[in-house]
Scaffold this active site. Structure first.
Site: not given
Ligand code: PLP
Length: 378
Positions: A322, A69-70, A148, A178, A200, A236
């Site tokens: 955290c 996600g990040t 989240n 989420q 995940h 890759t």
């Molecule tokens: N955005 C939201 C709302 C999340 O809850 C999270 C993960 O905690 C992320 C982005 C980041 O995703 P990732 O852990 O796959 O980088």
């Protein structure tokens, strides 16, 4: 141990692991290679992309596999700014995940201006407040679909439509990390240009995610060094990770109605079990996603409660970052206007289809007992 921190991450599902295993062992080819090993890996990637595209209601070639996600969020925002000829402005919300907020801070250092729209007290961002923040140089609007920490749902389809009416050249991105597995994510009925997902949170592997880029959207890739993912993300591919994401999505899709109902049942059972405690407040709004329940326990610091719960066999979280073992007060709850005393006593319980009704009942009993003991010893 009862695991009620599924918004942080979920356990890899055995079926997902089994599907991935072939790509970690025998099918180890590079999907860009032309020989049989490569073709086998390429077939795995293609299958995963097709599975996910079907669930999300988009074209397979609109999906870019990423490391999570990040990375997807970073690429969405930075790529939107790079592509936009006069775009020096972003509209987002103050309740976003740090992946959005810190990317915006990085872009601010490069001269981009950011407007942070505040959510209402229930964590929901109004369409009108988002549209009011749009300027002629707004390159991208980024609003999360589901918060989240609170589980609040934003009217993302309505927001995307309103942004396009207000400013057709502005891209719309949504952090849907989420939302996947908790609300419908049919991209065919939304006017989003970009959306970010992670494996995940739905019993897939960590380090695997997706960026959706609508065909024709004015977005520029940010990771260079190869032609993978149709030139949109060099490197890759993490074949096993992508295959795991595909398997996790397919598994969830195959039992969608039961999956959502189970989450509702577990959430309700847990809340019913603790709601008789005096002086507690449900921070999550009534229509929050069923996977997240945020509760304030008056007079008890969340760290203390979390440590005691951990000792008694319940893992939850304060819904805040955290860092190096120290809990920061939640920027989300602060953005929603909750008072510091409430923020300091708030805990997030989050569920997945691994959480049984029995877990919910047992965890509620433990929470009740621990809260009563802590209050007794004050
Ligand atoms: N955005 C939201 C709302 C999340 O809850 C999270 C993960 O905690 C992320 C982005 C980041 O995703 P990732 O852990 O796959 O980088």
């Amino acid at each position: 141990m009862i695991y009620l921190d599924n918004a942080a991450t979920t356990a890899l599902h055995p079926e997902v692991r089994q599907t991935m295993e072939a790509y970690l062992t025998d099918a180890y080819g590079n999907p860009s290679s032309l020989h049989g090993f490569g073709r086998q890996a390429r077939a795995g990637l293609d299958h995963a992309r097709a599975q996910i595209a079907q669930f999300l209601g988009c074209r397979a070639d609109e999906l870019v596999f990423t490391s999570g996600g990040t990375e997807s969020i970073h690429a969405a925002l930075v790529g939107a700014i790079f592509k936009h000829p006069h775009g020096r402005h972003i509209v987002t919300t103050s309740a976003e995940h740090h992946a959005v907020l810190d990317t915006c801070a990085f872009l601010t250092d490069l001269g981009v201006e950011v407007t942070y729209v505040a959510p209402q007290q229930d964590g929901v961002v109004s369409t009108a407040s988002v549209c009011a923040a749009i300027r002629s140089d707004t390159a991208v609007v980024s609003v999360m679909a589901v918060n989240n920490e609170l589980g609040s749902k934003n009217p993302i389809g309505e927001i995307a439509h309103a942004v396009k009416v207000t400013s057709p050249h502005t891209l719309v991105h949504s952090d849907m990390v989420q939302a996947l597995g908790t609300v419908p994510t049919d991209l065919s009925v939304m006017e989003l240009d970009l959306a970010s997902f992670s494996a995940h949170k739905i019993h897939g592997p960590k380090g695997s995610g997706l960026l959706y880029v609508r065909k024709g959207s004015q977005w520029h890739p940010v990771l260079h060094g190869g032609a993978q993912e149709r030139g949109r993300r060099a490197g890759t591919e993490n074949v096993a990770g992508a295959v795991g994401l595909g398997a996790a999505v397919a598994r969830m899709a195959s039992r969608w109605t039961a999956h959502v109902q189970d989450l509702h049942d577990v959430n309700e059972a847990f809340w019913e079990g603790i709601s008789s405690l005096p002086d507690i407040h449900r921070n999550s709004p009534g229509n929050a996603v069923p996977s997240i329940l945020n509760v304030a326990f008056d007079g008890i610091r969340s760290e203390t409660l979390l440590m005691r719960l951990d000792l008694e066999g319940v893992a939850a979280s304060a819904g805040s970052a955290c860092t190096a073992g120290s809990l920061e007060p939640s920027h989300v709850l602060a953005a929603c206007g909750l008072l510091p005393g409430v923020i300091e006593s708030s805990v997030r319980f989050s569920f997945s289809d691994d959480t049984s009704l029995e877990d919910a009942h047992r965890a509620a009993t433990i929470v009740r007992d621990v809260v009563q003991q802590l209050r007794h010893h004050r």
